[in-house]
Design a protein around this motif. Structure first.
Motif, PDB file in Angstrom:
ATOM      1  N   GLY A   1       0.810  -1.218   0.000  1.00 34.74           N
ATOM      2  CA  GLY A   1       0.000   0.000   0.000  1.00 34.74           C
ATOM      3  C   GLY A   1       0.838   1.260   0.000  1.00 34.74           C
ATOM      4  O   GLY A   1       2.081   1.215  -0.060  1.00 34.74           O
TER       5      GLY A   1
ATOM      6  N   ASP B   1       5.616   4.786   1.317  1.00 27.53           N
ATOM      7  CA  ASP B   1       6.163   6.009   1.923  1.00 27.53           C
ATOM      8  C   ASP B   1       7.242   5.664   2.959  1.00 27.53           C
ATOM      9  O   ASP B   1       8.322   6.254   2.977  1.00 27.53           O
ATOM     10  CB  ASP B   1       5.042   6.807   2.621  1.00 27.53           C
ATOM     11  CG  ASP B   1       4.128   7.536   1.631  1.00 27.53           C
ATOM     12  OD1 ASP B   1       4.537   7.750   0.479  1.00 27.53           O
ATOM     13  OD2 ASP B   1       3.005   7.893   2.029  1.00 27.53           O
TER      14      ASP B   1
ATOM     15  N   HIS C   1       0.513  13.539   4.370  1.00 29.72           N
ATOM     16  CA  HIS C   1      -0.230  12.441   4.986  1.00 29.72           C
ATOM     17  C   HIS C   1       0.615  11.927   6.153  1.00 29.72           C
ATOM     18  O   HIS C   1       1.848  11.997   6.113  1.00 29.72           O
ATOM     19  CB  HIS C   1      -0.409  11.331   3.941  1.00 29.72           C
ATOM     20  CG  HIS C   1      -1.349  10.249   4.342  1.00 29.72           C
ATOM     21  ND1 HIS C   1      -0.964   9.191   5.126  1.00 29.72           N
ATOM     22  CD2 HIS C   1      -2.662  10.060   4.069  1.00 29.72           C
ATOM     23  CE1 HIS C   1      -2.004   8.382   5.312  1.00 29.72           C
ATOM     24  NE2 HIS C   1      -3.044   8.891   4.689  1.00 29.72           N
TER      25      HIS C   1
ATOM     26  N   ALA D   1       1.460   9.099   6.853  1.00 31.06           N
ATOM     27  CA  ALA D   1       2.408   8.052   6.419  1.00 31.06           C
ATOM     28  C   ALA D   1       3.782   8.654   6.119  1.00 31.06           C
ATOM     29  O   ALA D   1       4.799   7.969   6.246  1.00 31.06           O
ATOM     30  CB  ALA D   1       1.865   7.322   5.192  1.00 31.06           C
TER      31      ALA D   1
ATOM     32  N   ASN E   1      -4.611  15.049   0.221  1.00 33.65           N
ATOM     33  CA  ASN E   1      -5.810  14.235   0.387  1.00 33.65           C
ATOM     34  C   ASN E   1      -6.965  14.970   1.046  1.00 33.65           C
ATOM     35  O   ASN E   1      -8.105  14.577   0.913  1.00 33.65           O
ATOM     36  CB  ASN E   1      -5.476  12.970   1.188  1.00 33.65           C
ATOM     37  CG  ASN E   1      -4.632  13.253   2.408  1.00 33.65           C
ATOM     38  OD1 ASN E   1      -3.553  13.845   2.315  1.00 33.65           O
ATOM     39  ND2 ASN E   1      -5.109  12.852   3.569  1.00 33.65           N
TER      40      ASN E   1
ATOM     41  N   ASP F   1       4.708  11.569  -2.409  1.00 38.00           N
ATOM     42  CA  ASP F   1       3.572  10.704  -2.119  1.00 38.00           C
ATOM     43  C   ASP F   1       2.494  11.122  -3.121  1.00 38.00           C
ATOM     44  O   ASP F   1       1.854  12.158  -2.961  1.00 38.00           O
ATOM     45  CB  ASP F   1       3.113  10.934  -0.671  1.00 38.00           C
ATOM     46  CG  ASP F   1       1.816  10.195  -0.338  1.00 38.00           C
ATOM     47  OD1 ASP F   1       1.075   9.842  -1.265  1.00 38.00           O
ATOM     48  OD2 ASP F   1       1.539   9.992   0.862  1.00 38.00           O
TER      49      ASP F   1
ATOM     50  N   SER G   1      -1.017   3.912  -4.553  1.00 41.86           N
ATOM     51  CA  SER G   1      -1.809   2.903  -3.854  1.00 41.86           C
ATOM     52  C   SER G   1      -2.982   2.454  -4.710  1.00 41.86           C
ATOM     53  O   SER G   1      -3.606   3.274  -5.389  1.00 41.86           O
ATOM     54  CB  SER G   1      -2.309   3.491  -2.533  1.00 41.86           C
ATOM     55  OG  SER G   1      -3.198   2.588  -1.907  1.00 41.86           O
TER      56      SER G   1
ATOM     57  N   HIS H   1      -6.041   1.143  -3.833  1.00 44.89           N
ATOM     58  CA  HIS H   1      -7.449   1.364  -3.461  1.00 44.89           C
ATOM     59  C   HIS H   1      -7.930   2.797  -3.627  1.00 44.89           C
ATOM     60  O   HIS H   1      -9.104   3.079  -3.409  1.00 44.89           O
ATOM     61  CB  HIS H   1      -7.724   0.853  -2.041  1.00 44.89           C
ATOM     62  CG  HIS H   1      -7.194   1.699  -0.930  1.00 44.89           C
ATOM     63  ND1 HIS H   1      -8.013   2.538  -0.204  1.00 44.89           N
ATOM     64  CD2 HIS H   1      -5.965   1.830  -0.402  1.00 44.89           C
ATOM     65  CE1 HIS H   1      -7.288   3.144   0.740  1.00 44.89           C
ATOM     66  NE2 HIS H   1      -6.045   2.731   0.639  1.00 44.89           N
TER      67      HIS H   1
END
Ligand SMILES: *Cc1c(COP(=O)(O)O)cnc(C)c1O
Length: 385
Positions: free
Chosen positions: A70, A75, A100, A102, A151, A176, A199, A201
């Motif tokens: 993922g 990251d 993020h 991450a 995001n 990212d 990623s 998803h």
């Protein structure tokens, strides 16, 4: 009741074509991609075809793609293993305040273990300003990590320019791009990035699979230890069905990119204009133009984001808020605070992130339901108005 999903930045449904592509790798073609027999070779071939599809989506060579579980893992691997394998290049990392977690928490982890960290501020649109990066670079800066698109507020960062500045100072650049890949054109050569995370998803693929792009010649390492999978960079039996799904999703994203982008931009314009027109004391956050298509983030004065979400949910509308309560404590989003909003304003945030299957009718339904919700919440609000 209606069911309207407008939380695509959190995750997307798996596309039926993606799901169909994955099924055989759970049933007939169940081999371990490392096995030498027929089933193993079949799985390995599927993994390599997926690698080509993912590489094609971002303009990379297949040999530059490592599959991970993922975006978070990509990251972590990029930042941690680049820093520990390139100590001679310095021990200073630069990132931004709106990353993020991450990325942000990974950098903070390294800072706790002796690395130097600079966290750049952003302007009120959520952009990292080139001059702020320029003045933060030091002779010992080894890595700069700035996200491609945010995001929460959807702002697209000037990656090409930032990567150029990092390179002039001899630093390597990671981005990212989890929110950008599949939504806007992403080309690693044009951007000039050395490391990039994506990623599955977030682009109608399955959860639990992602990738790290590692430009040829950039030395990273593995941060788990085991077998020699993924060119010794990511041990563990490859998630073949997941990788196949990610590959299919990347292939579809590449075909659909321009039509889908235009559709999302239309929806977002109608939704944004409608909200700002109908509801006073409201502001759009993020950059007005340089933002992800389909991403609308607004802040309403005098209301709590969590209450808006619960009310919307009772009408079948699924959205999210920058004050997402993960730990039981209602902390305002670090992104909204970084763009200069007060705690009060940040608490009134609502994020509506649309996807390919959302329609104008759904947007109109939200525009019908949302204004009275805000009005009623404001009447009850102890925050005034
Ligand atoms: C979702 C997201 C991640 C995490 O990706 P996972 O695959 O869920 O681990 C990282 N960065 C950004 C910007 C994201 O939106």
């Amino acid at each position: 009741m209606k069911s309207i999903y407008m939380d695509h930045s959190a995750t997307t449904p798996v596309d039926p074509e993606v799901f169909n592509a994955m099924i055989p790798y759970y049933t007939d073609a169940y081999g371990n991609a490392s096995s030498v027999h027929f089933q193993g070779r079949k799985a390995a071939r599927a993994v390599e075809e997926s690698r080509e599809k993912v590489a094609a989506l971002i303009g990379a060579r297949p040999s530059e793609i490592i599959f991970t579980c993922g975006g978070t893992e990509a990251d972590n691997q990029a930042i941690i293993t680049y820093m520990i394998n390139n100590r001679s290049k310095g021990n200073h990392i630069i990132t931004s305040a709106i990353e993020h977690h991450a990325v942000l928490h990974t950098c903070e982890f390294l800072a706790k273990h002796g690395f130097e960290l600079t966290i750049l501020p952003v302007n009120s649109y959520g952009e990292v300003e080139p001059d702020s990066l320029r003045s933060a670079l030091r002779p010992n800066t080894a890595l700069v990590s700035i996200m491609h698109a945010n995001n929460e507020i959807g702002t697209i960062e000037p990656i090409q320019e930032l990567a150029g500045i990092a390179h002039e100072a001899g630093a390597v650049f990671h981005t990212d791009a989890v929110q950008a890949v599949g939504k806007i054109p992403v080309n690693v050569d044009e951007l000039g990035v050395d490391l990039l995370s994506a990623s599955g998803h977030k682009l109608y693929g399955p959860k639990g699979v992602g990738c790290l792009y590692v430009k040829k010649g950039i030395r990273i390492g593995s941060f788990m230890h085991g077998g020699g999978h993924e060119r010794n960079l990511r041990p563990g039996t490859v998630n073949v069905p997941g990788v196949v799904g990610f590959g299919k999703a990347a292939e579809l994203a590449r075909q659909r990119l321009s039509t889908e982008g235009a559709h999302l931009a239309n929806l977002a314009k109608r939704l944004t204009d409608g909200i700002l027109e109908a509801i006073p004391n409201t502001r759009l956050t993020g950059h007005p133009e340089r933002r992800l298509p389909g991403s609308v983030n607004v802040c309403f004065d005098y209301v709590e984001g969590e209450s808006i979400l619960l009310m919307l949910d009772s009408y079948g509308i699924m959205a999210s808020s920058g004050s997402a309560c993960t730990s039981g404590a209602l902390d305002p989003s670090h992104v909204l605070l970084a763009i200069g909003l007060s705690h009060e304003t940040a608490h009134g945030s609502l994020r509506l992130t649309m996807g390919k299957d959302n329609t104008m009718e759904e947007v109109d339904y939200v525009l019908q339901v949302l204004p009275p919700i805000i009005k009623n919440l404001r009447v009850m609000s102890p925050l005034g108005q």
